[in-house]
Design a protein around this motif. Sequence first.
Motif, PDB file in Angstrom:
ATOM      1  N   THR A 108     -11.594  -0.827 -18.061  1.00  0.00           N
ATOM      2  CA  THR A 108     -11.459  -1.366 -16.502  1.00  0.00           C
ATOM      3  C   THR A 108     -11.639  -2.611 -16.534  1.00  0.00           C
ATOM      4  O   THR A 108     -12.609  -3.372 -16.946  1.00  0.00           O
ATOM      5  CB  THR A 108     -12.414  -0.361 -15.635  1.00  0.00           C
ATOM      6  N   ILE A 149      -6.837  -0.911 -13.793  1.00  0.00           N
ATOM      7  CA  ILE A 149      -7.129  -2.163 -12.704  1.00  0.00           C
ATOM      8  C   ILE A 149      -8.123  -1.334 -11.852  1.00  0.00           C
ATOM      9  O   ILE A 149      -7.739  -0.332 -11.204  1.00  0.00           O
ATOM     10  CB  ILE A 149      -5.945  -2.481 -12.320  1.00  0.00           C
ATOM     11  N   SER A 170      -9.679  -2.646  -8.619  1.00  0.00           N
ATOM     12  CA  SER A 170      -9.872  -3.875  -7.820  1.00  0.00           C
ATOM     13  C   SER A 170      -9.064  -3.593  -6.842  1.00  0.00           C
ATOM     14  O   SER A 170      -8.545  -2.733  -6.320  1.00  0.00           O
ATOM     15  CB  SER A 170      -8.963  -5.152  -8.824  1.00  0.00           C
ATOM     16  N   CYS A 193      -6.374  -4.276  -4.851  1.00  0.00           N
ATOM     17  CA  CYS A 193      -5.077  -4.975  -5.465  1.00  0.00           C
ATOM     18  C   CYS A 193      -4.300  -5.214  -4.377  1.00  0.00           C
ATOM     19  O   CYS A 193      -4.020  -4.483  -3.287  1.00  0.00           O
ATOM     20  CB  CYS A 193      -4.489  -3.882  -6.429  1.00  0.00           C
ATOM     21  N   ASP A 200      -0.179  -7.925  -7.304  1.00  0.00           N
ATOM     22  CA  ASP A 200      -1.084  -7.360  -8.476  1.00  0.00           C
ATOM     23  C   ASP A 200      -0.446  -6.343  -9.047  1.00  0.00           C
ATOM     24  O   ASP A 200      -0.398  -6.313 -10.267  1.00  0.00           O
ATOM     25  CB  ASP A 200      -2.551  -7.325  -8.078  1.00  0.00           C
ATOM     26  N   LEU A 201      -0.055  -5.361  -8.226  1.00  0.00           N
ATOM     27  CA  LEU A 201       0.468  -4.243  -8.898  1.00  0.00           C
ATOM     28  C   LEU A 201       1.696  -4.222  -9.807  1.00  0.00           C
ATOM     29  O   LEU A 201       2.047  -3.917 -10.681  1.00  0.00           O
ATOM     30  CB  LEU A 201       0.474  -3.271  -7.696  1.00  0.00           C
ATOM     31  N   GLY A 238       0.698  -6.209 -12.627  1.00  0.00           N
ATOM     32  CA  GLY A 238       0.063  -5.330 -13.721  1.00  0.00           C
ATOM     33  C   GLY A 238       1.196  -4.345 -14.317  1.00  0.00           C
ATOM     34  O   GLY A 238       1.058  -4.223 -15.699  1.00  0.00           O
ATOM     35  N   TYR A 255      -4.217   2.137 -11.643  1.00  0.00           N
ATOM     36  CA  TYR A 255      -5.073   1.393 -10.749  1.00  0.00           C
ATOM     37  C   TYR A 255      -5.758   2.161  -9.984  1.00  0.00           C
ATOM     38  O   TYR A 255      -5.757   3.564  -9.756  1.00  0.00           O
ATOM     39  CB  TYR A 255      -3.923   0.886  -9.858  1.00  0.00           C
TER      40      TYR A 255
END
Length: 136
Positions: free
Chosen positions: A54, A84, A86, A88, A92-93, A96, A104
């Motif tokens: 993670t 992830i 976080s 987000c 970021d997504l 990622g 996520y």
Amino acid sequence: MSGSSGRVLVVDDSEVIRHLIRVNLELEGFEVVTAADGAECLDIVHAVQPDVITLDVVMPRLDGLRTAARLRADPVTSGLPIAIVSACTQLDLERGESVGVDAYLGKPFEPMELIALVRRLSEARSTAARSEFRSE
């Protein structure tokens, strides 16, 4: 797998979050190893041999998305499930997804959501490992 449910490498710069994740996963039978940032994660991942990682996104030295990209680029860690965990952003997504993050979970999160996510990734890895073993 050392723990009955698997080993998880939890990477977050917040000691409080690392502890919260550790306690919840250990209560479910996971063995948990922690790292304070992506650089530490990369330093220990080969020795730890986790079943799931993670990653927080915003961390000093090496952020979670760059860490995920480096894990994917390493043949030894390229197949490890990465989640992830976080707060987000949409960017970021997207980033990622482009580096191969598997899942996520947004902060703040419910502990049961975390457990379900890690269990799902761990079980998927176990199933894939058994399939590889059978095909050899």
